[in-house]
Design a protein around this motif. Structure first.
Motif, mmCIF file in Angstrom:
data_model
loop_
_atom_site.group_PDB
_atom_site.id
_atom_site.type_symbol
_atom_site.label_atom_id
_atom_site.label_comp_id
_atom_site.label_asym_id
_atom_site.label_seq_id
_atom_site.Cartn_x
_atom_site.Cartn_y
_atom_site.Cartn_z
ATOM 1 N N THR A 154 29.043 6.929 6.743
ATOM 2 C CA THR A 154 27.888 7.698 6.884
ATOM 3 C C THR A 154 26.621 6.723 6.974
ATOM 4 O O THR A 154 25.798 6.841 7.850
ATOM 5 C CB THR A 154 27.720 8.719 5.887
ATOM 6 O OG1 THR A 154 28.790 9.618 5.818
ATOM 7 C CG2 THR A 154 26.277 9.425 6.114
ATOM 8 N N THR A 155 26.875 5.741 6.129
ATOM 9 C CA THR A 155 25.576 4.954 5.974
ATOM 10 C C THR A 155 25.291 3.929 7.280
ATOM 11 O O THR A 155 24.441 3.668 7.780
ATOM 12 C CB THR A 155 25.654 3.920 4.965
ATOM 13 O OG1 THR A 155 25.678 4.759 3.772
ATOM 14 C CG2 THR A 155 24.504 3.080 4.739
ATOM 15 N N SER A 170 26.885 4.763 10.196
ATOM 16 C CA SER A 170 26.454 5.479 11.603
ATOM 17 C C SER A 170 25.086 5.839 11.525
ATOM 18 O O SER A 170 24.360 5.943 12.597
ATOM 19 C CB SER A 170 27.151 6.887 11.502
ATOM 20 O OG SER A 170 26.799 7.509 10.476
ATOM 21 N N GLU A 171 24.338 5.913 10.488
ATOM 22 C CA GLU A 171 22.734 6.131 10.505
ATOM 23 C C GLU A 171 21.906 5.040 11.080
ATOM 24 O O GLU A 171 20.706 5.294 11.422
ATOM 25 C CB GLU A 171 22.449 6.470 9.091
ATOM 26 C CG GLU A 171 22.835 7.937 8.521
ATOM 27 C CD GLU A 171 22.500 8.059 7.080
ATOM 28 O OE1 GLU A 171 21.925 7.187 6.540
ATOM 29 O OE2 GLU A 171 22.619 9.409 6.638
ATOM 30 N N GLN A 172 22.703 3.837 11.177
ATOM 31 C CA GLN A 172 21.727 2.652 11.466
ATOM 32 C C GLN A 172 22.515 2.578 13.091
ATOM 33 O O GLN A 172 21.928 1.284 13.784
ATOM 34 C CB GLN A 172 22.276 1.464 10.703
ATOM 35 C CG GLN A 172 22.241 1.464 9.380
ATOM 36 C CD GLN A 172 22.451 0.413 8.584
ATOM 37 O OE1 GLN A 172 22.932 -0.583 8.886
ATOM 38 N NE2 GLN A 172 22.503 0.515 7.370
ATOM 39 N N THR A 226 23.190 4.005 17.195
ATOM 40 C CA THR A 226 22.799 5.125 18.047
ATOM 41 C C THR A 226 24.111 5.894 18.269
ATOM 42 O O THR A 226 25.342 5.447 18.012
ATOM 43 C CB THR A 226 22.572 4.597 19.454
ATOM 44 O OG1 THR A 226 23.469 3.878 20.029
ATOM 45 C CG2 THR A 226 21.260 3.548 19.306
ATOM 46 N N PRO A 227 23.991 7.014 18.822
ATOM 47 C CA PRO A 227 25.288 7.930 19.021
ATOM 48 C C PRO A 227 26.191 7.372 19.892
ATOM 49 O O PRO A 227 27.493 7.424 19.625
ATOM 50 C CB PRO A 227 24.612 9.201 19.832
ATOM 51 C CG PRO A 227 23.416 9.389 19.199
ATOM 52 C CD PRO A 227 22.626 8.195 19.145
ATOM 53 N N THR A 239 27.865 4.584 17.900
ATOM 54 C CA THR A 239 28.803 5.372 16.994
ATOM 55 C C THR A 239 30.183 5.665 17.558
ATOM 56 O O THR A 239 31.133 5.178 16.993
ATOM 57 C CB THR A 239 27.922 6.379 16.472
ATOM 58 O OG1 THR A 239 26.747 6.341 15.768
ATOM 59 C CG2 THR A 239 29.002 7.072 15.364
#
Length: 389
Positions: free
Chosen positions: A331-332, A334-336, A338-339, A342
């Motif tokens: 989660t951490t 992926s928040e950094q 782009t889609p 990811t």
């Protein structure tokens, strides 16, 4: 009563009786011997015999008779019954009468009176033999014409094209279907080297004319029997794929005199094959896509070849090991990203995990975000090995 007769014509009763007895003795077993004392009576007898279905093979007539003379009688008989052989038997006929009989009655033979018995019998025997040969030839020709008519009728009714070429490659026959496929109104006078261009024959799925020397019909003229489907006929409004079979035709000496081709439009079959190939490809792609959600190994563990074989509520009981694997702190991370990054990150991770699982005898049951759930039959060691690989 016989089916064949000999007609004698003479106005002298004694001559007529003598001639009848002679011919009755030698030919009476197979032929009816008919006699007439005048030309008029002879024509009446001919009509009566014709009505009864009896053929007169030979007419022997005197020349000098009251009423119709011999040459006139034979000329009239020739006009009505041209197949009858005519013999003139007389001792007083002039050159003009004989010439008239030869020209207008197709006189077979002239015999003088008094006749020589041996010569007379030999003449009549040869005349009868010729008549029978002619009749047999007529029957054979009639049968041949009937056979040709039936063959032509059969070929014209066939749903495939049939063509025949002589040794020069010239088209000598084409049935109705062949003319439709080739769009012919008349048969062209094309030789071997011009066949492809004349009939617009191309190599399949190209714009290249088929090499004339490689055409199946040309190769059959050289002795080969062929079947191929690499030919197209190009018309301005359509292209026709063709299936063709060709074979040589040999004469009684064994030499090739012609070659015959049978061909048909396979457009519908080609379309069906393309549709079947497309359907098979789509089905394969569908199965490949489905396998990402219901793995093939899962179906194998249920002893099934296809998901369509599985019934609602169907199950089996097995002892299995389950491996759960996910990305720490995903989660951490992926928040950094782009889609797009990811997805690339997850797919890279999955591409590394799947081979390890498969190599150790397992299969992925499902994907849960960044998590993988894998199943292993038997010992848990396989799951552990896959995890640490």
């Amino acid at each position: 009563m016989n089916e064949l007769a000999i007609l004698l014509v003479d106005d002298e009763p004694m001559v007529l009786e003598s001639l009848s007895e002679e011919l009755q003795r030698n030919f009476g077993q197979n032929y009816d011997i008919e006699a007439a004392e005048s030309g008029e009576e002879a024509l009446e007898i001919l009509g009566e015999l014709q009505a009864e279905g009896i053929e007169v093979a030979v007419v022997i007539s005197d020349q000098l008779m009251p009423g119709i003379k011999g040459d006139e009688l034979l000329s009239q008989i020739h006009l009505q019954y041209p197949d009858i052989l005519k013999v003139m038997l007389t001792g007083q006929a002039g050159v003009d009468a004989v010439g008239n009989a030869v020209n207008s009655a197709n006189l077979y033979r002239y015999i003088t009176k008094p006749w020589d018995t041996t010569d007379l019998n030999l003449t009549i025997k040869e005349a009868l033999s010729k008549y029978l040969r002619v009749k047999q030839l007529e029957r054979q020709n009639a049968q041949l014409r009937e056979n040709e008519r039936r063959l032509t009728q059969f070929l014209e009714a066939m749903p495939i094209g049939v063509s025949v070429h002589d040794v020069t490659g010239k088209l000598t026959y084409a049935n109705q279907k062949a003319k439709e496929l080739l769009k012919l109104d008349v048969l062209p006078d094309a030789q071997i080297e011009k066949l492809s261009d004349t009939f617009k024959i191309y190599q399949v799925e190209t714009k290249q004319l088929y090499p004339s020397e490689q055409l199946p019909i040309v190769r059959s003229l050289a002795g080969e029997t062929l079947h191929c489907e690499d030919i197209e006929i190009h018309h301005p409004d359509r292209i026709i794929p063709i299936e063709i079979s060709t074979t040589p035709i040999r004469d009684e000496t064994g030499r090739i005199s012609q070659a015959i081709a049978a061909f048909q439009d396979i457009s519908d079959r080609k379309q069906a094959e393309d549709e079947r190939e497309k359907y098979t490809r789509e089905l394969f792609e569908l199965n490949e896509a489905l396998s990402r959600f219901v793995p093939r190994q899962f179906l194998q563990s249920l002893a099934r070849k296809s998901i369509s074989e599985i019934q609602l509520g169907e199950c089996v009981q097995k002892q299995m090991s389950v491996l759960f694997s996910d990305i720490r702190a995903f989660t951490t991370l992926s928040e950094q990203m782009t889609p797009k990054d990811t997805f690339k990150f997850i797919n890279g991770y999955l591409r590394r995990m799947e081979p390890a699982i498969i190599e150790n005898g397992g299969f992925i049951d499902k994907y849960i975000g960044d998590e993988i759930m894998a199943l292993f039959e038997g010992s848990a060691d396989s799951a552990v090995n896959a995890a640490v690989t």
